[in-house]
Design a protein around this motif. Structure first.
Motif, PDB file in Angstrom:
ATOM      1  N   ILE A  78      12.160   8.317  15.240  1.00  0.00           N
ATOM      2  CA  ILE A  78      10.901   8.812  15.805  1.00  0.00           C
ATOM      3  C   ILE A  78       9.994   9.314  14.689  1.00  0.00           C
ATOM      4  O   ILE A  78      10.430  10.084  13.828  1.00  0.00           O
ATOM      5  N   TYR A  79       8.739   8.876  14.736  1.00  0.00           N
ATOM      6  CA  TYR A  79       7.734   9.395  13.791  1.00  0.00           C
ATOM      7  C   TYR A  79       6.559   9.860  14.636  1.00  0.00           C
ATOM      8  O   TYR A  79       5.871   9.053  15.273  1.00  0.00           O
ATOM      9  N   ASP A  80       6.343  11.175  14.688  1.00  0.00           N
ATOM     10  CA  ASP A  80       5.342  11.725  15.614  1.00  0.00           C
ATOM     11  C   ASP A  80       4.805  13.015  15.007  1.00  0.00           C
ATOM     12  O   ASP A  80       5.582  13.820  14.469  1.00  0.00           O
ATOM     13  N   ASN A  81       3.502  13.237  15.105  1.00  0.00           N
ATOM     14  CA  ASN A  81       2.951  14.490  14.561  1.00  0.00           C
ATOM     15  C   ASN A  81       2.944  15.614  15.602  1.00  0.00           C
ATOM     16  O   ASN A  81       2.468  16.714  15.308  1.00  0.00           O
ATOM     17  N   LEU A  82       3.442  15.321  16.796  1.00  0.00           N
ATOM     18  CA  LEU A  82       3.563  16.315  17.888  1.00  0.00           C
ATOM     19  C   LEU A  82       2.210  16.855  18.347  1.00  0.00           C
ATOM     20  O   LEU A  82       2.154  17.936  18.937  1.00  0.00           O
ATOM     21  N   CYS A  83       1.118  16.106  18.116  1.00  0.00           N
ATOM     22  CA  CYS A  83      -0.189  16.602  18.572  1.00  0.00           C
ATOM     23  C   CYS A  83      -0.270  16.586  20.095  1.00  0.00           C
ATOM     24  O   CYS A  83      -1.065  17.298  20.680  1.00  0.00           O
ATOM     25  N   ASN A  84       0.557  15.760  20.745  1.00  0.00           N
ATOM     26  CA  ASN A  84       0.555  15.749  22.216  1.00  0.00           C
ATOM     27  C   ASN A  84       1.984  15.633  22.761  1.00  0.00           C
ATOM     28  O   ASN A  84       2.224  14.918  23.730  1.00  0.00           O
ATOM     29  N   ALA A  85       2.901  16.310  22.084  1.00  0.00           N
ATOM     30  CA  ALA A  85       4.294  16.231  22.540  1.00  0.00           C
ATOM     31  C   ALA A  85       4.990  17.537  22.210  1.00  0.00           C
ATOM     32  O   ALA A  85       4.603  18.251  21.285  1.00  0.00           O
ATOM     33  N   SER A  86       6.050  17.794  22.948  1.00  0.00           N
ATOM     34  CA  SER A  86       6.823  19.015  22.721  1.00  0.00           C
ATOM     35  C   SER A  86       7.822  18.802  21.585  1.00  0.00           C
ATOM     36  O   SER A  86       8.427  17.737  21.470  1.00  0.00           O
ATOM     37  N   ARG A  87       8.054  19.866  20.831  1.00  0.00           N
ATOM     38  CA  ARG A  87       9.040  19.788  19.750  1.00  0.00           C
ATOM     39  C   ARG A  87      10.461  19.658  20.298  1.00  0.00           C
ATOM     40  O   ARG A  87      11.401  19.362  19.579  1.00  0.00           O
ATOM     41  N   HIS A  88      10.635  19.925  21.607  1.00  0.00           N
ATOM     42  CA  HIS A  88      11.975  19.818  22.196  1.00  0.00           C
ATOM     43  C   HIS A  88      12.364  18.380  22.544  1.00  0.00           C
ATOM     44  O   HIS A  88      13.519  18.117  22.884  1.00  0.00           O
ATOM     45  N   VAL A  89      11.389  17.471  22.496  1.00  0.00           N
ATOM     46  CA  VAL A  89      11.668  16.120  23.008  1.00  0.00           C
ATOM     47  C   VAL A  89      12.748  15.370  22.218  1.00  0.00           C
ATOM     48  O   VAL A  89      13.658  14.797  22.836  1.00  0.00           O
TER      49      VAL A  89
END
Ligand code: NAD
Ligand code: UFG
Length: 344
Positions: free
Chosen positions: A36-47
């Motif tokens: 997974i590569y994601d900056n978490l701008c629209n996602a939870s850190r728990h995902v």
């Protein structure tokens, strides 16, 4: 490099988001290893941890931005993925009207950087999240892939621009394997109730709004228009279960394993469902009532939009198999077991 029996790592940009997280589980189920590569701008850190829990295997996660070439270079070097599924992007139509430059920069600019990084790393297999928004207000339904594409808002423009970029890339480098998957309306959740859609703020989309009314987080649904030229006067869309949608991505990846090519494929069910039909199906699945008011049309909306899914069936051997009752049951299980979503 193309996917093969020994290298099963797939870089999933935006993999902590709604569709990407479900895709990671489907990839694990199919024997791939998502990174997974994601900056978490629209996602939870728990995902990422939730994905690993549901999939039953560890899952790699790197917090990073697709516009960061050094960050991507590091990921390609460390994990050596054989393919990329590219979900990362901003997706709110209304926000894109207010901030078109930000959408161009994030979605189109980010894709440029990603493509350069892939090229440098020798990775030439890409599945891209496109959207039925590229058909604008369609002349005819069901919509086939040969229907004209057009822009109706800056978000849609970014999808068109990226499709165009990918077309030019393939023309210049036909050793690439590229798929633009045009999603209709993804809804629902993983059936285990541990993963689902968790929009921040007031949901823009119908299904999460209905779910929040049913669970008591919001009072009433506003139905945008009761005077559309449709059987009951409300808007008609092609809702597709997110698990069907992500299984379509696995089928796509398998096809790209067999060789290069450029594909544009609708992922939908082929069935149009009205707003009121969805409300009734959700009430039946949840046993809760969903009070609503019919209000003015939402600017920019269209009357009806559903897919002709024939090409997906013939080319991928894939078809959506979950019905509206299952979409609602799974969305409800997620919503009532996690009334505040992932909780951050
Ligand atoms: P989402 O917002 O839940 O997921 C997108 C993810 O991308 C988020 O986790 C976000 O943090 C991440 N992201 C955004 N910009 C980034 C960047 N610059 N670098 C790294 N990560 C970044 O949205 P979703 O519903 O899962 O949609 C996934 C993709 O599918 C998007 O490209 C969207 O446009 C497309 N799509 C969605 C729908 C829909 O109705 N949900 C319909 C058609 C197409
Ligand atoms: N609707 C309501 N009330 C709400 C929300 C939506 O009545 O609170 C209605 C809309 O008017 C429409 C239908 O429900 O008739 C579906 O609306 P959504 O916002 O859920 O979905 P859209 O089809 O408008 O748009 C979605 C994505 C777009 C994407 C498009 C096609 O938000 O980004 O699907 O894939 F482009």
């Amino acid at each position: 490099m193309s996917p093969n029996a020994t290298n099963r790592k797939v870089l999933v940009t935006g993999g902590a988001g709604y569709i990407g997280s479900h895709a990671c589980v489907a990839l694990c189920d199919a024997g791939y290893q998502p990174v997974i590569y994601d900056n978490l701008c629209n996602a939870s850190r728990h995902v990422p941890a939730r994905i690993a829990e549901v999939a039953g295997v560890p899952v790699d996660f790197v917090q990073g931005d697709i516009r960061d070439a050094d960050g991507l270079r590091g990921v390609f070097r460390e994990f050596e993925p054989c393919a990329v599924i590219h979900f990362a992007g901003l997706k709110s139509v209304g926000e894109s009207v207010r901030e078109p430059g930000r959408y161009q920069d994030n979605n189109v600019g980010g894709t440029h950087v990603l493509l350069r990084s892939m090229d440098e790393a020798g990775v030439r297999t890409l599945v891209f999240s496109s959207s039925a928004t590229v058909y604008g207000d369609p002349d005819v339904v069901p919509i086939t892939e040969s229907a004209p594409v057009r822009t109706t808002n800056p978000y849609g423009q970014t999808k068109l621009d990226i499709e165009c970029l990918l077309g030019e890339l393939y023309e210049a480098s036909p050793d690439w394997g590229i798929a633009c998957l045009r999603y209709f309306n993804p809804v629902g959740a993983h059936p285990g109730g541990r993963m689902g859609e968790d929009p921040s703020g007031i949901p823009n989309n119908l299904m999460p709004f209905i779910a929040q009314v049913a669970v008591g987080r919001r009072e009433r649904l506003q139905v945008f228009g009761g005077d559309w030229p449709t059987p009951d006067g409300t808007g008609v869309r092609d809702y597709i279960h997110v698990m069907d949608l992500v299984e379509g991505h696995v089928a796509m990846l398998r096809l790209l394993e067999r060789g290069p090519g450029l594909h544009h494929i609708n992922l939908g069910t082929g069935r149009g469902v009205s707003v009121l039909e969805l409300v009734r199906a959700f009430e039946a699945a949840s046993g809760r009532s969903v009070p609503y008011d019919i209000v003015a049309r939402r600017p920019g909306d269209i009357a009806e939009c559903w897919a002709d899914p024939t090409l997906a069936r013939s080319r991928l051997g894939w078809r959506a198999s979950r019905d509206l009752a299952e979409m609602c049951a799974d969305a409800w299980r997620w919503q009532h077991l996690n009334p505040q979503g992932y909780g951050d």
